[in-house]
Enzyme design. Structure first.
Site, PDB file in Angstrom:
ATOM      1  N   ASP A  12       0.823  -1.211   0.000  1.00 32.51           N
ATOM      2  CA  ASP A  12       0.000   0.000   0.000  1.00 32.51           C
ATOM      3  C   ASP A  12       0.859   1.264   0.000  1.00 32.51           C
ATOM      4  O   ASP A  12       0.666   2.165   0.831  1.00 32.51           O
ATOM      5  CB  ASP A  12      -0.945   0.007   1.216  1.00 32.51           C
ATOM      6  N   GLU A 169     -11.094   0.341  -4.175  1.00 33.57           N
ATOM      7  CA  GLU A 169     -10.447   0.765  -2.926  1.00 33.57           C
ATOM      8  C   GLU A 169      -9.199   1.561  -3.252  1.00 33.57           C
ATOM      9  O   GLU A 169      -8.903   1.813  -4.421  1.00 33.57           O
ATOM     10  CB  GLU A 169     -10.071  -0.465  -2.087  1.00 33.57           C
TER      11      GLU A 169
END
Ligand code: 6LW
Length: 493
Positions: A12, A169
């Site tokens: 991420d 997302e």
């Protein structure tokens, strides 16, 4: 040869640039300190400058911070002379949290809480009027006051991603030229992962999807880097654009197992008709500096790469009690326990050697490869004996026991990666647990298939961490070596 720019469990990625300097932050889940922060001048070579969340007032993971819970995807931005970091701690009672710093190496502020941001993967973007927009997984958006954390309007759904694709997302919103671009990940963080983008003339939309979506995916290809997605964009001082993204290096036969977690890679971005076009992942092996093999525990504190489970009370983990040694005091008897005293670092290479000199005069402890509390292998010592242990799901077993060899007790683990496609059923690697004598000769007590310490078996969002732990009393470690072993002719390495 496509190495990650940040090898090992560094998922991420979120990036920003200030002048010539790039900064990057990653997720950290159940580990403390949390949110590792890196600096680079060239996007290829990165140095860890700290961990943003290094105080209990910033990061609460006990008592119920389960593995692959805790801290999810951060966004790192520079705005108005400050660094801003927003992330989610999924531990009960925490939620979305915003931190600021003038120096990204820290200290970072205590959190501003964001009770009205109802999703993970929060992003921050400021428009020309100074309004701050927080966009999150789903894809929802709410205007916030970043100083108080209060919502300044109702939340709105601004995009749902590609029809039929799951899990829109990881949104990041950017003003680039005449448009606002909304970058997302979708398809789930497994083999179907991808990156898509939409654009509009306002930060609130409406957003028009890129006709070429997904703009990045490796799904259903034989590329050695899979699960590519969860990206962020940055512009270099020369005007060129780059993408940082996560991907995995799966090994072994079918279905393939990745053991190092989701790693951070780099790809170039060009523009065509006002849309970004992502090039191939950049090979970054050339010029890689020699690894820093030994942690001697001679400094005043642990290097920022050292992480513990959920918290790190100084009484239980320090390098000051016996100078030059890492002292660990046991809180629990096994690595199965959520509150075991553990300190480790990410496994970053498919093949590596790990060793440590342990003093067990006052306790019992060892050296471990950990995926989570249900999946770990370890070599554990008391003053009298050494044992090789494995925990795989519900099964826990002692694989071998030997008397402790004479002389300094060096516990050692060797990880040897499997050549891809050697055998359709072969695992990703072999993990050998053993001891080294004073001449450095390694004797294995056990050799295990590494697949049981992979994400495909254990589940979750993290990767392997190798480290030391105390299981009874007080255990001390004089040094800890982590040494990559280069293997050749392995596709993708
Ligand atoms: C993260 C989500 C994801 O919040 O996995 O790959 C989750 N993407 O965006 C945990 O890292």
């Amino acid at each position: 040869m496509s190495d990650p720019i940040l090898a090992g469990f560094h998922p991420d990625p979120s990036i920003c640039r200030v002048g010539q300097d790039y900064y990057l932050a990653c997720s950290s889940f159940e580990y403390f300190p949390g949110v590792p922060l890196f600096h680079s001048r060239d996007l290829a070579h990165w140095t860890q400058i700290g961990n943003a969340l290094d105080r209990p007032s910033q990061l609460r993971l006990v008592p119920d911070g389960t593995s692959s819970g805790g801290v999810y995807a951060p966004t790192l931005r520079h705005h108005d002379g400050r660094f801003w970091l927003i992330t989610t701690n999924v531990t009960r009672g925490e939620g979305n949290l915003l931190f600021t710093a003038t120096d990204p190496a820290g200290p970072w502020s205590d959190p501003v809480r964001l009770p009205d941001v109802a999703g993970i993967d929060p992003d921050l973007a400021w428009d020309e009027d100074g309004a701050c927009w927080c966009t999150y997984a789903g894809v929802g958006q709410v205007r916030i006051d970043p100083h108080t954390g209060q919502a300044l309007g109702p939340p709105r759904r601004i995009w749902s991603g590609t029809p039929g694709a799951k899990a829109p997302e990881a949104p990041h919103l950017y003003r680039i030229g005449e448009y606002w671009y909304l970058l997302i990940a979708e398809g789930g963080t497994e083999r179907g992962h991808c990156v898509s983008i939409a654009r509009g003339t306002a930060p609130t939309g409406p957003f028009e999807p890129c006709p070429a979506n997904p703009i990045l995916t490796h799904r259903s290809t034989d590329h050695p880097i899979q699960n590519t997605g969860h990206a962020d964009l940055v512009q270099a001082p020369d005007g060129a654009w780059w993408m940082v993204l996560l991907g995995v290096r799966a090994r072994g036969g079918t279905p393939g197992w990745h053991v190092l977690g989701r790693e951070t890679f780099l790809a170039p971005v060009t523009w065509a008709d006002g849309w970004p076009v992502v090039g191939g992942i950049v090979p970054t092996t050339t010029g890689r500096p020699p690894p820093d093999v030994r942690d001697d525990f001679d400094a005043d504190d642990l290097h920022p790469r050292w992480i513990s489970l959920r918290h790190r009370p100084a009484d239980d983990c320090n390098v000051t009690e016996r100078p030059g040694w890492l002292t660990l005091r046991a809180r629990a008897g096994t690595l199965d326990d959520l509150d075991v005293t553990f300190a480790g670092r990410r496994q970053q290479h498919p093949s590596c050697r790990i060793r440590t000199l342990i003093d067990t005069a006052e306790g019992r402890g060892g050296l471990a490869v950990r995926l989570d509390e249900l999946h770990h292998y370890e070599i554990e010592a008391t003053a009298a004996e050494v044992r090789a242990l494995a925990r795989i799901g519900p099964l826990r077993t002692v694989l071998a026991t030997r008397p402790m060899p004479a002389g300094p007790a060096v516990l050692a683990i060797r990880v040897a990666s499997t050549d891809t496609f050697r055998d359709v059923r072969s695992g990703p690697d072999t993990v050998s647990l053993g001891v080294e004598d004073r001449d450095g000769v390694f004797t294995a007590l056990a050799e295990l298939d590494g697949r049981y310490l992979s994400t495909e078996v254990a589940g979750g969002f993290t990767g392997r961490v190798v480290g030391v732990y105390a299981a009874a009393g007080t255990v001390r470690f004089d040094w800890f070596d982590y040494e990559p072993v280069e293997k050749h002719n392995v596709p993708g390495e």
